[in-house]
Design a protein around this motif. Sequence first.
Motif, PDB file in Angstrom:
ATOM      1  N   ALA A  10       1.251  -8.656 -23.478  1.00 17.31           N
ATOM      2  CA  ALA A  10       2.440  -9.506 -23.289  1.00 17.31           C
ATOM      3  C   ALA A  10       2.122 -10.678 -22.360  1.00 17.31           C
ATOM      4  N   ALA A  11       0.984 -11.323 -22.648  1.00 20.16           N
ATOM      5  CA  ALA A  11       0.518 -12.468 -21.866  1.00 20.16           C
ATOM      6  C   ALA A  11       0.360 -12.132 -20.388  1.00 20.16           C
ATOM      7  N   GLY A  12      -0.148 -10.918 -20.116  1.00 25.25           N
ATOM      8  CA  GLY A  12      -0.477 -10.533 -18.757  1.00 25.25           C
ATOM      9  C   GLY A  12       0.575  -9.710 -18.040  1.00 25.25           C
ATOM     10  N   LEU A  13       1.730  -9.496 -18.663  1.00 27.95           N
ATOM     11  CA  LEU A  13       2.768  -8.682 -18.026  1.00 27.95           C
ATOM     12  C   LEU A  13       2.338  -7.234 -17.848  1.00 27.95           C
ATOM     13  N   LEU A  14       1.659  -6.687 -18.871  1.00 29.06           N
ATOM     14  CA  LEU A  14       1.375  -5.252 -18.903  1.00 29.06           C
ATOM     15  C   LEU A  14       0.035  -4.942 -18.243  1.00 29.06           C
ATOM     16  N   ARG A  15      -0.029  -5.212 -16.970  1.00 33.78           N
ATOM     17  CA  ARG A  15      -1.216  -4.894 -16.192  1.00 33.78           C
ATOM     18  C   ARG A  15      -0.804  -4.672 -14.741  1.00 33.78           C
ATOM     19  N   ASP A  16      -1.694  -4.110 -13.962  1.00 36.70           N
ATOM     20  CA  ASP A  16      -1.342  -3.703 -12.608  1.00 36.70           C
ATOM     21  C   ASP A  16      -0.989  -4.870 -11.696  1.00 36.70           C
ATOM     22  N   CYS A  17      -1.634  -6.021 -11.900  1.00 33.72           N
ATOM     23  CA  CYS A  17      -1.480  -7.126 -10.951  1.00 33.72           C
ATOM     24  C   CYS A  17      -0.505  -8.201 -11.393  1.00 33.72           C
ATOM     25  N   GLY A  18       0.269  -7.952 -12.449  1.00 38.50           N
ATOM     26  CA  GLY A  18       1.269  -8.918 -12.873  1.00 38.50           C
ATOM     27  C   GLY A  18       0.694 -10.078 -13.654  1.00 38.50           C
ATOM     28  N   VAL A  19       1.530 -11.077 -13.937  1.00 35.36           N
ATOM     29  CA  VAL A  19       1.124 -12.180 -14.805  1.00 35.36           C
ATOM     30  C   VAL A  19       0.055 -13.036 -14.130  1.00 35.36           C
ATOM     31  N   PRO A  20      -0.907 -13.553 -14.924  1.00 37.16           N
ATOM     32  CA  PRO A  20      -1.925 -14.427 -14.340  1.00 37.16           C
ATOM     33  C   PRO A  20      -1.347 -15.790 -13.989  1.00 37.16           C
ATOM     34  N   VAL A  21      -1.758 -16.323 -12.861  1.00 39.61           N
ATOM     35  CA  VAL A  21      -1.302 -17.638 -12.437  1.00 39.61           C
ATOM     36  C   VAL A  21      -2.526 -18.535 -12.275  1.00 39.61           C
ATOM     37  N   GLY A  22      -2.589 -19.589 -13.098  1.00 36.25           N
ATOM     38  CA  GLY A  22      -3.724 -20.499 -13.068  1.00 36.25           C
ATOM     39  C   GLY A  22      -3.420 -21.762 -12.287  1.00 36.25           C
ATOM     40  N   ALA A  23      -4.226 -22.790 -12.541  1.00 34.27           N
ATOM     41  CA  ALA A  23      -4.080 -24.053 -11.822  1.00 34.27           C
ATOM     42  C   ALA A  23      -2.772 -24.761 -12.163  1.00 34.27           C
ATOM     43  N   LEU A  24      -2.175 -24.428 -13.335  1.00 35.93           N
ATOM     44  CA  LEU A  24      -0.926 -25.076 -13.747  1.00 35.93           C
ATOM     45  C   LEU A  24       0.305 -24.319 -13.266  1.00 35.93           C
ATOM     46  N   GLY A  25       0.112 -23.257 -12.479  1.00 36.85           N
ATOM     47  CA  GLY A  25       1.242 -22.526 -11.939  1.00 36.85           C
ATOM     48  C   GLY A  25       1.686 -21.377 -12.829  1.00 36.85           C
ATOM     49  N   ASP A  26       2.814 -20.776 -12.493  1.00 38.97           N
ATOM     50  CA  ASP A  26       3.358 -19.630 -13.215  1.00 38.97           C
ATOM     51  C   ASP A  26       4.162 -20.128 -14.414  1.00 38.97           C
ATOM     52  N   TRP A  27       3.567 -20.029 -15.590  1.00 40.17           N
ATOM     53  CA  TRP A  27       4.212 -20.524 -16.808  1.00 40.17           C
ATOM     54  C   TRP A  27       4.910 -19.415 -17.592  1.00 40.17           C
ATOM     55  N   HIS A  28       4.728 -18.158 -17.200  1.00 37.22           N
ATOM     56  CA  HIS A  28       5.176 -17.045 -18.034  1.00 37.22           C
ATOM     57  C   HIS A  28       6.700 -17.045 -18.168  1.00 37.22           C
ATOM     58  N   PRO A  29       7.217 -16.867 -19.412  1.00 41.18           N
ATOM     59  CA  PRO A  29       8.666 -16.943 -19.636  1.00 41.18           C
ATOM     60  C   PRO A  29       9.440 -15.670 -19.322  1.00 41.18           C
TER      61      PRO A  29
END
Length: 390
Positions: free
Chosen positions: A229-248
């Motif tokens: 689910a674009a990084g939701l389903l993991r221990d450390c939460g959604v990935p945040v790159g250089a463009l910031g937190d884009w996850h909906p």
Amino acid sequence: MGTTEPNRSVLTPSLADQLPPLILGGAGFSYQQHPSPELLPVTTIVKRAFDLGLRAIDTSPYYEPSETLLGEALASPTIKSVYARSDYVLMTKVGRLTVDKFDYSPKWIRISVARSLERLKTTYLDVVFVHDVEFMPLLSTLTAISTLDSIAAEQPGVIRNIGISGYSLPTLVKLARLTRQHLHRPLDAVQVWAQLSLQNSTLATDPKYGIRSLRDAGVRCVCSSSPLAAGLLRDCGVPVGALGDWHPAPQGLREACITVAKWIAEHSEEVTGRKEDLASLALRFAIVKAWHIEREDAGRKVAVRTVVGVSSISDLEANVRAAQICLKPVAGRERDGIAVSNEVDEIAYMRDWPLFHEIRKFLRPWLDYDFSTGQKDLDAGIIPPGESNS
């Protein structure tokens, strides 16, 4: 355009036959997913992926600078001395430029294809997808598909398969039908993200816009990306790159996933006798669901393959270990990696099932929640009031 659907299999094997169960996702080498992708050991990661059997890559110009980094890796002696271009599948996209800028015009599509060939240092692309089609008018997307088809006709072998990608299943199904109706050919492939996961399995279950509708529109290969689910389903939460937190994902869903991850870390060994993590279980669920789709659709030739994003060797090897748990090896070819088998180990699946069931119980208020509409059976009160559009 002709009036009959072309038989592309005369020239090359079917795309499904070429794709391994897991496909290396190039978004992990982007500013969306990583703060400094240019510092990643991309050559080392790709070489290890190929050695392990993940001999297919999916990328996009939108995943800046993924195409450039991958092209440099694929052209390096480390990889070229071992793997010929024909040993792997290379997929990219056209049309999406930035977060809020698209260009589906024929002129830009041609520029984009030429630029991708140059960046990836290749003479052909196995698949070109029109990227994130739900954001553009249907007619614009049909024009982009037609342009790709024209390039394929004018330059035989340069584009071997044509597809579309996106999140909205209704849009993907409509476009698959319209392509067959108006361009007199089916789409070769469709890529959909985060719709075959522990949180949302709509691709498998939706009777109107799920896998069967894509199959009935002539699609024979579906690439399912974002099994976590674009990084939701993991221990450390959604990935945040250089463009910031884009996850909906709204905050309520994020918190539910964190709760699930903690529960798995604390209780998985009690259930299965083995300590687990959420990411591995989520990937295994996605692989198993893809296999079930193919088995239930036996004889109708719809293949489903899973795209996984990685940014490190440890990510890659964790994904491969997860796949090896739930996929059967092929006798005598164990050294060839996971690509030799797309058959699920039923015993392993039954061992995992109690954990799948518990995870989905935790996520029940958010099961099949749609990121694009912010809805999931609101009339039934399944989503907590005030959180549907948060």
